[in-house]
Design a protein around this motif. Structure first.
Motif, PDB file in Angstrom:
ATOM      1  N   UNK A   6       0.808  -1.209   0.000  1.00  0.00           N
ATOM      2  CA  UNK A   6       0.000   0.000   0.000  1.00  0.00           C
ATOM      3  C   UNK A   6       0.839   1.256   0.000  1.00  0.00           C
ATOM      4  N   UNK A   7       1.933   1.245   0.773  1.00  0.00           N
ATOM      5  CA  UNK A   7       2.798   2.421   0.853  1.00  0.00           C
ATOM      6  C   UNK A   7       3.448   2.757  -0.481  1.00  0.00           C
ATOM      7  N   UNK A   8       3.561   1.785  -1.367  1.00  0.00           N
ATOM      8  CA  UNK A   8       4.173   2.052  -2.670  1.00  0.00           C
ATOM      9  C   UNK A   8       3.341   2.998  -3.518  1.00  0.00           C
TER      10      UNK A   8
ATOM     11  N   UNK B  88      10.423  -4.045  -6.502  1.00  0.00           N
ATOM     12  CA  UNK B  88      10.841  -4.468  -5.160  1.00  0.00           C
ATOM     13  C   UNK B  88      12.210  -3.861  -4.842  1.00  0.00           C
ATOM     14  N   UNK B  89      12.543  -3.784  -3.544  1.00  0.00           N
ATOM     15  CA  UNK B  89      11.755  -4.199  -2.373  1.00  0.00           C
ATOM     16  C   UNK B  89      10.729  -3.137  -1.976  1.00  0.00           C
ATOM     17  N   UNK B  90       9.725  -3.590  -1.189  1.00  0.00           N
ATOM     18  CA  UNK B  90       8.699  -2.689  -0.692  1.00  0.00           C
ATOM     19  C   UNK B  90       8.950  -2.439   0.794  1.00  0.00           C
ATOM     20  N   UNK B  91       9.439  -1.285   1.171  1.00  0.00           N
ATOM     21  CA  UNK B  91       9.658  -1.016   2.598  1.00  0.00           C
ATOM     22  C   UNK B  91       8.335  -0.953   3.360  1.00  0.00           C
ATOM     23  N   UNK B  92       8.347  -1.462   4.578  1.00  0.00           N
ATOM     24  CA  UNK B  92       7.167  -1.355   5.432  1.00  0.00           C
ATOM     25  C   UNK B  92       7.221  -0.039   6.199  1.00  0.00           C
TER      26      UNK B  92
ATOM     27  N   UNK C 297       8.708  -9.649  -2.119  1.00  0.00           N
ATOM     28  CA  UNK C 297       8.992  -8.260  -2.439  1.00  0.00           C
ATOM     29  C   UNK C 297       8.984  -7.388  -1.182  1.00  0.00           C
ATOM     30  N   UNK C 298       8.233  -7.804  -0.158  1.00  0.00           N
ATOM     31  CA  UNK C 298       8.195  -7.021   1.082  1.00  0.00           C
ATOM     32  C   UNK C 298       9.541  -7.041   1.777  1.00  0.00           C
ATOM     33  N   UNK C 299       9.965  -5.894   2.248  1.00  0.00           N
ATOM     34  CA  UNK C 299      11.195  -5.813   3.041  1.00  0.00           C
ATOM     35  C   UNK C 299      11.127  -6.799   4.200  1.00  0.00           C
ATOM     36  N   UNK C 300      12.257  -7.395   4.544  1.00  0.00           N
ATOM     37  CA  UNK C 300      12.298  -8.334   5.672  1.00  0.00           C
ATOM     38  C   UNK C 300      11.820  -7.654   6.939  1.00  0.00           C
ATOM     39  N   UNK C 301      11.121  -8.415   7.762  1.00  0.00           N
ATOM     40  CA  UNK C 301      10.571  -7.847   8.987  1.00  0.00           C
ATOM     41  C   UNK C 301      11.703  -7.549   9.985  1.00  0.00           C
TER      42      UNK C 301
END
Length: 295
Positions: A28-30, A49-53, A288-292
């Motif tokens: 969503x932030x993208x 990617x990557x998609x930062x949280x 694609x999501x940044x690692x937690x």
């Protein structure tokens, strides 16, 4: 609900919900990034990617780290972890930054939360955005999910509407998880409505039950533009109820509605993944999501 959950199962269910929350948040932030269009997602074209949280995921990770076998959610530990972990550049609002810095500097969390917004307390959507994994943890008792959802919300949200948002999302995730275990299709909005205290969030949930169509729902309920629980939670839970078995469609609905997209997608994604499990999230989205963060 007649099942019994053991700690390892609770943690697995909470982590599934966290995965859905964090992917929804990051994707969503993208759509705040220039050049990324909601129409691309509807056409199955993903951002690079990557998609930062954002802060949604950071706070949710802190919450999950504090879930355990204690009789009640450990609010002191949660407050300390939030304050020691938060990165203001992850999209925290200015009120949250002030509050968490105060807690970091030794102000007791009840004092910092009560002082926010000229003593009114926060009515924002921050408690709701992180609440779904807590609900998944308490899938064997909606009353317990509601009570613990309120306790977790109160650490940063002293306003009744901010607390109500956290309660509504926790109950929705609990009933979604229970339905996953029971094999039923739940009345998600009805369950959330029954456990949410009177107020604007409650009224929005009541209106949501009669709506159809994403555009109409966003118009009637709000899409989080004001970052308040009352204009975020009813729409996000409407999306979760409408697309409960279709994680990509739920996130795409949040993106198409605009507004506070990372938070509506985090809430809806956390609830839907509580129902579908992590297998409902496209593998390409997860990777694609940044690692937690290691909280």
């Amino acid at each position: 609900m007649t099942f019994t959950l053991y700690p390892d199962t609770r943690r697995t269910l909470a982590l599934d919900s966290l995965a859905g929350l964090s992917v929804g948040d990051a994707l969503g932030a993208q759509y705040f990034v220039p050049g990324n269009s909601a129409h691309d997602l509807l056409d199955a074209r993903l951002p690079a990617a990557p998609w930062p949280w954002t802060d949604d995921t950071e706070e949710a990770c802190c919450l999950v780290a504090c879930l355990g076998d204690e009789s009640d959610f450990d609010r002191d530990r949660f407050a300390t972890l939030l304050a020691s972990t938060f990165d203001p550049y992850r999209g925290y609002g200015p009120g949250a930054v002030v509050m968490l810095r105060q807690i970091r500097e030794g102000v007791p969390w009840p004092v910092a939360a009560a002082a926010a917004f000229d003593g009114q307390g926060s009515a924002g959507n921050g408690a709701a955005m992180r609440a779904a994994p807590l609900g998944a943890w308490h899938a064997d008792s909606l009353a317990r999910a509601a009570g613990q959802g309120a306790r977790a919300a109160e650490v940063t949200h002293a306003h009744p509407e901010g607390i109500a948002g956290g309660v509504a999302v926790a109950v929705a995730a609990a009933v979604a998880t229970a339905a996953r275990l029971d094999g039923d299709r739940p009345d998600l909005l009805g369950a959330a409505l029954a456990h949410t205290p009177p107020g604007r969030v409650h009224d929005g949930l009541a209106r949501a039950r009669s709506l159809s169509g994403v555009e109409r729902a966003a118009y009637e309920l709000g899409n989080g533009t004001r970052s308040m629980a009352s204009d975020t939670v009813p729409f996000a839970l409407w999306v979760a109820a409408r697309y409960l078995d279709d994680y990509p469609a739920a996130v795409a609905a949040c993106v198409s509605a605009g507004g506070d997209v990372d938070t509506t997608a985090a809430i809806a994604g956390g609830v839907v993944a509580a129902y579908t499990g992590v297998d409902g999230i496209p593998p390409a989205w997860l990777s694609a999501r940044e690692a937690l963060p290691d909280v």
